[in-house]
Scaffold this active site. Structure first.
Site, mmCIF file in Angstrom:
data_model
loop_
_atom_site.group_PDB
_atom_site.id
_atom_site.type_symbol
_atom_site.label_atom_id
_atom_site.label_comp_id
_atom_site.label_asym_id
_atom_site.label_seq_id
_atom_site.Cartn_x
_atom_site.Cartn_y
_atom_site.Cartn_z
ATOM 1 N N GLY A 1 -4.492 3.630 -5.109
ATOM 2 C CA GLY A 1 -4.069 3.127 -6.412
ATOM 3 C C GLY A 1 -5.209 2.672 -7.294
ATOM 4 C CG ASP B 1 -2.001 -1.047 1.128
ATOM 5 O OD1 ASP B 1 -2.623 -1.161 0.063
ATOM 6 O OD2 ASP B 1 -2.200 -1.775 2.109
#
Length: 510
Positions: free
Chosen positions: A432, A297
């Site tokens: 993302g 992440d």
């Protein structure tokens, strides 16, 4: 002094009032015209205190201008002494009333002879310093006043490891949460807290400050002058490394150990704490930030740019956390604390592409617009700038609005603070997959003007000129104007909305 539409740091008297209202049973009197007395409302709103703010305005009006201020100021001091029975009254002018060049120190000397409580005049140059510098100076003045007053001091330090925490005060950015986290940290290290000033402390406490083995200054903005004074007068070591982020947390703890070892007096402790083992255990198992920085992440942030701006302490710490601990590029970092520019430059010189030292929000806005970062970490003003430019912003420093005076526990210091900062950073970026989906579906936050009507009627069609005119209307009334115009067009049986129809609708509703 400077005339501005908006300032990062307020005028000097706000700093004095923040220190005064942080102590228990201290009353502040500001010699001010109407309009300068907004501190009471501001503190009550942001801190959500149950008790009234202990500050009173001695109003400068036409009568005062005609006759002078002495009688009114002295009467107000004596009245508050009788009504509140405070331990201390602090008198401060504002930047406006300072123009009168009155000898307020003389008024204080006169009132202190008659009053039962102590009275001091805030020794601050309102033309030269801002809120932060004034708060630092006022705290040092109060400590110096009470230490000078206590001619016979118990100079023996405590047998057990002990510390004073200096600089926690009202309206500070997450200060109360940070104080709780520092208490927990010091308890883990088996260090007894001798005094915490000014927040929640008594003005009688400063005379016991020299009993502690060292002083901890969490923020450079307030408390550093006091620590330097105590170091000079009593030889007390102090730690001014802000325990924010895993790396600086470790450095702060090592400096605490070093400070405890300075004094020759033997330490009697119930347990021996292995500081290095404690740092290792907390970093690996309590703080999730170290693990998070190595996760996929956080790696998604690689290549993303950020801009950081705030007070010197928070801006420097957040810059180092982003660059050193999370691998995020800091394109520009800056502070509005121009008086601490040299320290700030030294701290962040290896962690950013460029730096800015300014108290002009327009300059900061121009840099953000030029860099076009993926996220901003700044004050409430940078949050406004981010909204205008549609860039997400995490608030990391004062000045802040009420949403950053949270009721829940959200420290920035300590190991729990590292988790809070990691959450703030993560949630401030577009994620993302979210980025990917926005590209595929052309974005969900469309700039098109939306209708909130549930009607099944066919809406009139807006021509390009009328849409352009509608776009000029401020957002907070735009939807209402659109709905009212379409309603007017339907009533008149019109299928198209033109600029003329908009004007006719406005006249009909006026």
């Amino acid at each position: 002094m400077k005339l501005a539409h908006w300032m990062y740091a307020g005028p000097a008297h706000i700093g004095t009032l923040r220190v005064a209202s942080s102590f228990k049973n201290v009353h502040a009197i500001m010699h001010a015209p109407l309009g300068d007395d907004y501190f009471n409302v501001m503190r009550s709103m942001l801190e959500r205190e149950r008790n009234f703010t202990p500050a009173t305005a001695s109003i400068v009006d036409r009568h005062v201008l005609a006759r002078g201020s002495r009688k009114r100021v002295v009467d107000n001091i004596l009245r508050k002494d009788k009504e509140e029975s405070p331990d201390l009254i602090i008198l401060t002018p504002t930047c406006t009333s300072s123009i009168l060049q009155e000898d307020l120190k003389n008024f204080v000397d006169r009132a202190s002879i008659i009053s039962d409580c102590n009275v001091i005049f805030a020794d601050v140059d309102h033309y030269q310093v801002n809120e932060i510098q004034a708060a630092d100076r006022t705290l040092e003045q109060v400590v110096r006043y009470y230490l000078d007053k206590s001619h016979t001091l118990d100079q023996f330090v405590t047998d057990a490891p002990s510390v004073n925490i200096i600089g926690i005060l009202t309206l500070g950015f997450h200060n109360r949460h940070d104080c709780r986290e520092l208490r927990r940290l010091l308890k883990d290290l088996d260090i007894r807290i001798n005094q915490i000033i000014p927040e929640g402390g008594s003005v009688e406490d400063p005379k016991n400050l020299p009993k502690a083995r060292f002083n901890l200054i969490p923020y450079r903005e307030v408390g550093l002058m006091t620590a330097m004074y105590l170091n000079k007068e009593f030889g007390m070591p102090y730690v001014s490394t802000t325990p924010m982020g895993a790396v600086d947390m470790a450095e702060c703890i090592r400096q605490i150990k070093k400070s405890l070892d300075i004094l020759a007096a033997p330490i009697l402790s119930s347990k021996r704490v292995d500081y290095e083992s404690y740092i290792d255990g907390q970093t690996r198992f309590v703080s999730q930030a170290a693990w998070f920085s190595r996760s996929i992440d956080c790696q998604n942030f690689t290549g993303k740019e950020t801009v950081v701006f705030g007070d010197a302490t928070h801006a420097a710490s957040i810059t180092k956390i982003l660059a050193r601990e999370m691998g995020i590029r800091v394109s520009c970092t800056g502070t509005y604390c121009k008086h601490d520019a040299e320290w700030f430059k030294e701290q962040i010189k290896d962690f950013c592409d460029e730096m800015i030292i300014t108290d002009d929000h327009a300059e900061v806005g121009d840099i953000i617009a030029r860099v076009e970062p993926s996220a901003i970490f700044g004050t409430q003003m940078e949050r406004h700038i981010g909204k205008r430019l549609e860039i997400p912003c995490g608030v990391i420093s004062a000045p802040a609005h009420i949403q950053n005076f949270s009721l829940g526990y959200r420290p920035f210091l300590g190991y729990e603070g590292t988790n809070q900062i990691a959450d703030l950073v993560y949630n401030s970026f577009a994620l993302g997959m979210e980025d990917h989906l926005l590209e595929i579906f052309c974005g969900h936050d469309t700039k098109e003007i939306m209708t909130k009507s549930l009607s099944t009627d066919i809406s009139p069609i807006w021509d390009p000129e009328s849409r352009q005119e509608l776009g000029k209307i401020p957002r907070f009334v735009r939807d209402e104007v659109k709905i009212n115009t379409e309603k007017f067009a339907r009533q008149k049986g019109l299928l198209n909305v033109t600029v003329e129809v908009m004007h006719a609708a406005k006249e009909a509703l006026s």
